[in-house]
Every structure is written in structure tokens, then in C-alpha cells.
Design a protein around this motif. Structure first.
Motif, PDB file in Angstrom:
ATOM      1  N   ASP A  51       0.904  -1.210  -0.010  1.00 36.94           N
ATOM      2  CA  ASP A  51      -0.045  -0.169   0.140  1.00 36.94           C
ATOM      3  C   ASP A  51       0.772   1.364  -0.096  1.00 36.94           C
ATOM      4  O   ASP A  51       0.267   2.146  -0.527  1.00 36.94           O
ATOM      5  CB  ASP A  51      -0.994   0.025   1.291  1.00 36.94           C
ATOM      6  CG  ASP A  51      -1.996   1.040   1.028  1.00 36.94           C
ATOM      7  OD1 ASP A  51      -2.826   0.888   0.237  1.00 36.94           O
ATOM      8  OD2 ASP A  51      -1.999   2.176   1.956  1.00 36.94           O
ATOM      9  N   ARG A  52       1.938   1.066   0.553  1.00 33.11           N
ATOM     10  CA  ARG A  52       2.841   2.410   0.664  1.00 33.11           C
ATOM     11  C   ARG A  52       4.264   2.364   0.185  1.00 33.11           C
ATOM     12  O   ARG A  52       5.143   3.054   0.233  1.00 33.11           O
ATOM     13  CB  ARG A  52       3.020   2.857   1.998  1.00 33.11           C
ATOM     14  CG  ARG A  52       1.699   3.404   2.857  1.00 33.11           C
ATOM     15  CD  ARG A  52       2.053   3.587   4.443  1.00 33.11           C
ATOM     16  NE  ARG A  52       0.772   4.204   4.943  1.00 33.11           N
ATOM     17  CZ  ARG A  52      -0.436   3.182   5.170  1.00 33.11           C
ATOM     18  NH1 ARG A  52      -0.183   2.164   5.455  1.00 33.11           N
ATOM     19  NH2 ARG A  52      -1.557   4.276   6.136  1.00 33.11           N
ATOM     20  N   LEU A  81       7.070   0.761  -4.795  1.00 35.92           N
ATOM     21  CA  LEU A  81       8.221   1.961  -4.886  1.00 35.92           C
ATOM     22  C   LEU A  81       9.205   0.877  -5.411  1.00 35.92           C
ATOM     23  O   LEU A  81       9.717  -0.305  -4.798  1.00 35.92           O
ATOM     24  CB  LEU A  81       8.606   2.538  -3.546  1.00 35.92           C
ATOM     25  CG  LEU A  81       7.718   3.440  -2.929  1.00 35.92           C
ATOM     26  CD1 LEU A  81       8.195   4.076  -1.860  1.00 35.92           C
ATOM     27  CD2 LEU A  81       7.420   4.735  -4.075  1.00 35.92           C
ATOM     28  N   ARG A  82       9.707   0.957  -6.539  1.00 37.56           N
ATOM     29  CA  ARG A  82      10.689  -0.079  -7.196  1.00 37.56           C
ATOM     30  C   ARG A  82      11.989  -0.275  -6.399  1.00 37.56           C
ATOM     31  O   ARG A  82      12.226  -1.437  -6.535  1.00 37.56           O
ATOM     32  CB  ARG A  82      11.302   0.783  -8.709  1.00 37.56           C
ATOM     33  CG  ARG A  82      10.046   0.858  -9.684  1.00 37.56           C
ATOM     34  CD  ARG A  82      10.713   0.985 -10.932  1.00 37.56           C
ATOM     35  NE  ARG A  82       9.675   1.625 -11.866  1.00 37.56           N
ATOM     36  CZ  ARG A  82       9.084   2.634 -11.977  1.00 37.56           C
ATOM     37  NH1 ARG A  82       9.782   3.658 -11.411  1.00 37.56           N
ATOM     38  NH2 ARG A  82       8.128   2.825 -13.003  1.00 37.56           N
ATOM     39  N   GLY A 119       4.482   8.481  -7.737  1.00 40.89           N
ATOM     40  CA  GLY A 119       3.826   9.965  -7.248  1.00 40.89           C
ATOM     41  C   GLY A 119       2.484   9.989  -8.117  1.00 40.89           C
ATOM     42  O   GLY A 119       1.679  11.010  -7.772  1.00 40.89           O
ATOM     43  N   ARG A 120       2.159   9.162  -9.099  1.00 43.14           N
ATOM     44  CA  ARG A 120       1.133   9.133 -10.049  1.00 43.14           C
ATOM     45  C   ARG A 120       0.139   8.120  -9.660  1.00 43.14           C
ATOM     46  O   ARG A 120       0.448   7.014  -9.660  1.00 43.14           O
ATOM     47  CB  ARG A 120       1.500   9.549 -11.385  1.00 43.14           C
ATOM     48  CG  ARG A 120       0.303   9.262 -12.441  1.00 43.14           C
ATOM     49  CD  ARG A 120       0.683   9.758 -13.748  1.00 43.14           C
ATOM     50  NE  ARG A 120      -0.045   9.023 -14.808  1.00 43.14           N
ATOM     51  CZ  ARG A 120      -1.120   9.629 -15.297  1.00 43.14           C
ATOM     52  NH1 ARG A 120      -1.334  10.794 -14.886  1.00 43.14           N
ATOM     53  NH2 ARG A 120      -2.008   9.160 -16.267  1.00 43.14           N
TER      54      ARG A 120
END
Length: 282
Positions: A51-52, A81-82, A119-120
Motif C-alpha cells: 500500500d505504501r 516503490l521500485r 507519485g501518480r
């Protein structure tokens, strides 16, 4: 071959809760895939697996997947997040930092692409990713191929979750796909709803989430005037089974909740089974 799909796990939504609701729902789906009648040959986890995007959530996912007796092939969505993904799921880097790779199976190819722009919320597909996809698809123009991705490049009708068909990333992705007729379809997530739609002459199969679902409401939504409509609903955690029958991929959608049996295969139903099978060509 049987390919299972889970998507939108959103592990870490409740990060300080050892009995996290989303983790419980994921475990229910994994239990059904492992112990049920349709154990898959492999499992696709098609993005928003956290989720984050935090490291602890990826670590917990490694633990959750470790009990699977079949390989798990993860990808990223807009909540991931990669850097943290790569740290816990190494080996899925396309050489440019994107989570892109190919599963070259005996009868078909699965090509996973990365539609994350950090961020998108919506999808993205830059020129570097397009070049990688074009190159990979060109390596085998004969074998039936399916593209695995988080964001579906289609306008679903759920207004607040829509992808506009004129978004630049959709055009860039479509340009590549049009050059490769062996691409039969797309396997997607993101919508938290099971949806099937035709796009560019291909079938897009979108799987519901293991996390709670998006409410099925096709009315327009006004971003300036909240109207108290349901947005997220606690339907049973869901998954998909994509069955390759030697000719095409057949997609089924199921859930991990209770399945009340109303009939069973016993002597009473045996004549019906014989009759139905007897009608088929030998």
C-alpha cells in the motif's frame, strides 16, 4: 497450463496491526489456491502488492509467498516503490530499473511491463519501456503472447478510476502492441473489479483485488460535490484463473469466501455427466 492471478494486495495499509485485514484476505486466497481443486502452475501478482511501498511490507510479502508450492511472479502498481521492490524481489529488473521481464513458457509467452510512475495514481509507459517491450516482442513473433501489467489501458466506466483513451502512455503502449499480432491479450489489475473488455482487437482480462473492492457504480462522479456514495466495499477477496487450453487463454474469476455446495457428483448426477460428455466429438 493454469495461471493464477492476484492483484492489489495493498499489504501495509494497516502497518502496525499484526492481524492486518489485507494480509488476512491475501492468506485466504493463497489457502484456496494451495489447498483447493485448482492448484495453479504459477501465480502472477499484478501490482499494488503493497500500500505504501515500504520495505517491511515487501518483507512480509516474501514470507507470505514462501509457502506457495508454485512460483510467484510479482510486478508493481501505483502504490509500489521500485527500490524497495527490487531489494526484496531481486531479478526482475529490465536493466533500466523497471520491473519488466518475460516468462517464456512451452506454449505461450507472458511479458510483464511496468506501468508505474511514482507519485501518480494513473498509468505510465515511457519511451524506454516501450523500446524494451518492442524488442522483447520481436524476439518471438509466432508464440501466443499475453502482456501482464497493472494499469489497464481502457476506459472502464467507473468514473474515478478511469483511464482516458487519449493519455499519452496509452497511445505509446498501443503503438507497440499494434506491431505485434501475436499479442493475444492483456492481464491487468488496478480497478479492484473483475472486468473483461476488447481493446485493439485483444482481450483485456482485469482481475478483482484481494484487498477490498471498488464499489460497482457507473454514475458520473463530481469531484467538487461529495454525494456519500460507497467507494470501497468489503466483498470477498478475489483472484483469477487463466487456463491455457492449447488454443486460447480462458479466464475465470472466483473468490475465497464460502462456496455453499448445492449439488455433488454422485450416482444421481453421473448420467448427466455421461450424457454431456457423450455429445462431444470423440
Amino acid at each position: 497450463m493454469l495461471i493464477a492471478q492476484i492483484t492489489d494486495l495493498h499489504i501495509g495499509f494497516d502497518p502496525d496491526n499484526p492481524a492486518e485485514y489485507n494480509r488476512k484476505r491475501l492468506d485466504e486466497v493463497l489457502d484456496r489456491l494451495i489447498e483447493g481443486p485448482n492448484r495453479p502452475d504459477l501465480l502472477l501478482a499484478t501490482g499494488d502488492i503493497t500500500d505504501r511501498g515500504d520495505a517491511d511490507s515487501y518483507r512480509r510479502l516474501v514470507t507470505a509467498f514462501s509457502r506457495c508450492p508454485f512460483p510467484v511472479w510479482p510486478s508493481v502498481g501505483n502504490h509500489d516503490l521500485r527500490d524497495n521492490f527490487h531489494a526484496h524481489f531481486p531479478g526482475f529488473d529490465d536493466g533500466n530499473g523497471f520491473v519488466q521481464y518475460v516468462l517464456d513458457l512451452p506454449e505461450l509467452r507472458l511479458v510483464t511491463v511496468d506501468t508505474l510512475e511514482e507519485g501518480r495514481h494513473g498509468g505510465a509507459f515511457c519511451t524506454a519501456r516501450a523500446a524494451w517491450l518492442d524488442t522483447e516482442l520481436a524476439k518471438d513473433s509466432a508464440k501466443p503472447t499475453y502482456i501482464v501489467m497493472h494499469h489497464p489501458p481502457v476506459e472502464s466506466g467507473i468514473d474515478w478510476m478511469n483511464t482516458h483513451p487519449d493519455e499519452p502512455w496509452v497511445h505509446r503502449f498501443a503503438e507497440v502492441v499494434r506491431r505485434h499480432p501475436q499479442v493475444r491479450g492483456l492481464i491487468c489489475g488496478h480497478l479492484h473489479r473483475s472486468v473483461t473488455v476488447a481493446w485493439e482487437g485483444r482481450t483485456v482480462a482485469i482481475c478483482s483485488s484481494t484487498a477490498p473492492q471498488v464499489s460497482l457504480d457507473l454514475r458520473p462522479i463530481d469531484e467538487n460535490h461529495p454525494d456519500d456514495r460507497p467507494m470501497i466495499v468489503a466483498e470477498d477477496p478475489a483472484y483469477a484463473l487463466h487456463h491455457w487450453n492449447g488454443r486460447e487463454l480462458v479466464s475465470f474469476y472466483d473468490h475465497a469466501g464460502a462456496h455453499t455446495m448445492l449439488a455433488k457428483y454422485d450416482e444421481r448426477l453421473q448420467p448427466l455427466v455421461k450424457e454431456l460428455k457423450g455429445e462431444r466429438p470423440s
